[in-house]
Scaffold this active site. Structure first.
Site, PDB file in Angstrom:
ATOM      1  N   ASN A  23       0.955  -1.133  -0.010  1.00  0.00           N
ATOM      2  CA  ASN A  23      -0.107  -0.015   0.063  1.00  0.00           C
ATOM      3  C   ASN A  23       1.082   1.163   0.068  1.00  0.00           C
ATOM      4  OD1 ASN A  23      -1.666   2.144   0.625  1.00  0.00           O
ATOM      5  ND2 ASN A  23      -2.464   1.380   2.543  1.00  0.00           N
TER       6      ASN A  23
ATOM      7  N   LYS B 167       0.031   4.263  -0.249  1.00  0.00           N
ATOM      8  CA  LYS B 167      -0.731   5.532   0.298  1.00  0.00           C
ATOM      9  C   LYS B 167      -0.131   6.658  -0.418  1.00  0.00           C
ATOM     10  CE  LYS B 167      -0.064   3.321   4.717  1.00  0.00           C
ATOM     11  NZ  LYS B 167      -0.073   3.505   6.205  1.00  0.00           N
TER      12      LYS B 167
ATOM     13  N   HIS C 287      -9.424   1.332   5.092  1.00  0.00           N
ATOM     14  CA  HIS C 287      -8.112   1.838   5.664  1.00  0.00           C
ATOM     15  C   HIS C 287      -8.440   2.674   6.796  1.00  0.00           C
ATOM     16  CE1 HIS C 287      -3.946   2.732   6.502  1.00  0.00           C
ATOM     17  NE2 HIS C 287      -3.681   1.570   5.918  1.00  0.00           N
TER      18      HIS C 287
ATOM     19  N   GLU D 201      -6.655   4.939   7.826  1.00  0.00           N
ATOM     20  CA  GLU D 201      -6.431   6.402   7.643  1.00  0.00           C
ATOM     21  C   GLU D 201      -7.619   7.093   6.986  1.00  0.00           C
ATOM     22  OE1 GLU D 201      -2.679   5.673   5.700  1.00  0.00           O
ATOM     23  OE2 GLU D 201      -1.834   5.018   7.528  1.00  0.00           O
TER      24      GLU D 201
ATOM     25  N   GLU E 248      -5.351  -4.550  10.612  1.00  0.00           N
ATOM     26  CA  GLU E 248      -4.125  -3.746  10.754  1.00  0.00           C
ATOM     27  C   GLU E 248      -4.584  -3.103  12.187  1.00  0.00           C
ATOM     28  OE1 GLU E 248      -2.174  -2.352   6.578  1.00  0.00           O
ATOM     29  OE2 GLU E 248      -3.745  -1.038   7.037  1.00  0.00           O
TER      30      GLU E 248
ATOM     31  N   GLY F 216       2.611   2.455  10.806  1.00  0.00           N
ATOM     32  CA  GLY F 216       3.544   3.513  10.621  1.00  0.00           C
ATOM     33  C   GLY F 216       4.355   4.041  11.997  1.00  0.00           C
TER      34      GLY F 216
ATOM     35  N   SER G  40       3.629  -1.892  10.214  1.00  0.00           N
ATOM     36  CA  SER G  40       5.142  -2.060  10.361  1.00  0.00           C
ATOM     37  C   SER G  40       5.717  -3.358  10.021  1.00  0.00           C
ATOM     38  CB  SER G  40       5.563  -1.548  12.112  1.00  0.00           C
ATOM     39  OG  SER G  40       5.182  -0.354  12.364  1.00  0.00           O
TER      40      SER G  40
HETATM   41  O1  LIG Z   1      -1.227   0.951   6.988  1.00  0.00           O
HETATM   42  C1  LIG Z   1      -0.565  -0.063   6.322  1.00  0.00           C
HETATM   43  C2  LIG Z   1      -0.789  -0.495   5.111  1.00  0.00           C
HETATM   44  O2  LIG Z   1      -2.017  -0.224   4.571  1.00  0.00           O
HETATM   45  C3  LIG Z   1       0.538  -0.365   7.225  1.00  0.00           C
HETATM   46  O3  LIG Z   1       1.726   0.674   7.016  1.00  0.00           O
HETATM   47  P1  LIG Z   1       3.279   0.504   7.436  1.00  0.00           P
HETATM   48  O4  LIG Z   1       3.644  -0.692   7.035  1.00  0.00           O
HETATM   49  O5  LIG Z   1       3.909   1.794   7.224  1.00  0.00           O
HETATM   50  O6  LIG Z   1       3.004   0.438   8.889  1.00  0.00           O
END
Ligand SMILES: O=C(CO)COP(=O)(O)O
Length: 257
Positions: free
Chosen positions: A10, A12, A100, A102, A172, A178, A218
């Protein structure tokens, strides 16, 4: 049932359409048929990259799959800024990420929104990667399973078995995204196992056995093997580490780590 692991990046809001071409070329160069026999590899770039990725994948007959990070719940019309399932299907997208954290956090998406988006994805032959998972407060209070299963129930309301059979669920935990604070393999298994058990209740055991459940938060080459060794973890949804092609290839090759 043997579930083919799905290792998905992903991206982002990173990499423009030129950078996307370079990134997919690096992945295509680094990955071999042996990798694609063992796992499915997907990239989830920003919308503006999808046409470039499609052209590259089609032109070079790459085995890399791709999809979008979101899809509109609506089919067409006056929804400024939205991208429809039909548009994504026209670009041969395989996947659409839905819910997601976010999007839930910054765009107010709730379980009803996710439910409408899951249905929209299926209307256009897209496979949802439905993201679920608890925040830190809920985890500290021990409510991770109940919270995550409530999100699952909400997003799947009224989705028939023929459709749900192909869904991908990404667990997640928000506190792990992150932050560099990966869930322990046991934490990931606890919730992924509970998700599969709930799918068996909502549908049936055979369907639940076939659904792929990813872990995200992560994930790196150094921690992926232990997480993938869990019985109910069938893949990873990788954020930051997916922006580094070499690192993502190592994650795809989790069995070698
Ligand atoms: O949100 C994520 C994947 O959709 C995970 O992000 P990270 O791997 O940067 O922690």
């Amino acid at each position: 049932m043997a579930r083919t692991p799905l290792m998905a990046g992903n991206w982002k809001m990173n990499l423009n359409h030129l950078e996307a071409i370079a990134q997919v070329q690096k992945l295509a160069f680094g990955l071999s048929d042996k990798d694609f026999d063992a796992v499915e590899v997907a990239v989830l770039p920003p919308f503006t990259d999808l046409r470039s990725v499609q052209t590259l994948v089609d032109g070079d007959k790459l085995k890399i799959k791709y999809g979008a990070q979101d899809v509109s719940a609506h089919d067409s019309g006056a929804y400024t800024g939205e991208i429809s399932g039909a548009m994504l299907a026209k670009l041969n997208c395989t996947y659409a990420v839905i819910g997601h954290s976010e999007r839930r956090q910054y765009h107010g998406e709730d379980d009803a929104t996710c439910n409408a988006k899951v249905k929209a994805a299926y209307r256009y032959g897209l496979t949802p990667i439905l993201c679920v998972g608890e925040g830190l407060d809920v985890r500290k209070a021990g409510g991770q399973v109940a919270h995550t299963l409530a999100q699952l129930d909400g997003a799947l309301a009224g989705v028939p078995a023929e459709q749900a059979a192909s869904i991908v669920i990404a667990y997640e935990p928000v506190w792990a995204i992150g932050t560099g604070e990966v869930a322990t393999p046991e934490d990931a298994q606890e919730v992924c196992g509970a998700i599969r058990a709930r799918l068996a209740e909502l549908y049936d055991a055979e369907l639940a056995d076939g659904v792929r459940i990813q872990y995200g938060g992560s994930v790196k080459s150094g921690n992926v093997a232990a997480i993938m060794a869990q019985p109910d973890v069938d893949g990873a949804l990788v954020g930051g580490a997916a922006l580094d092609a070499e690192e993502f290839i190592k994650i795809v090759r989790f069995r070698d780590q």
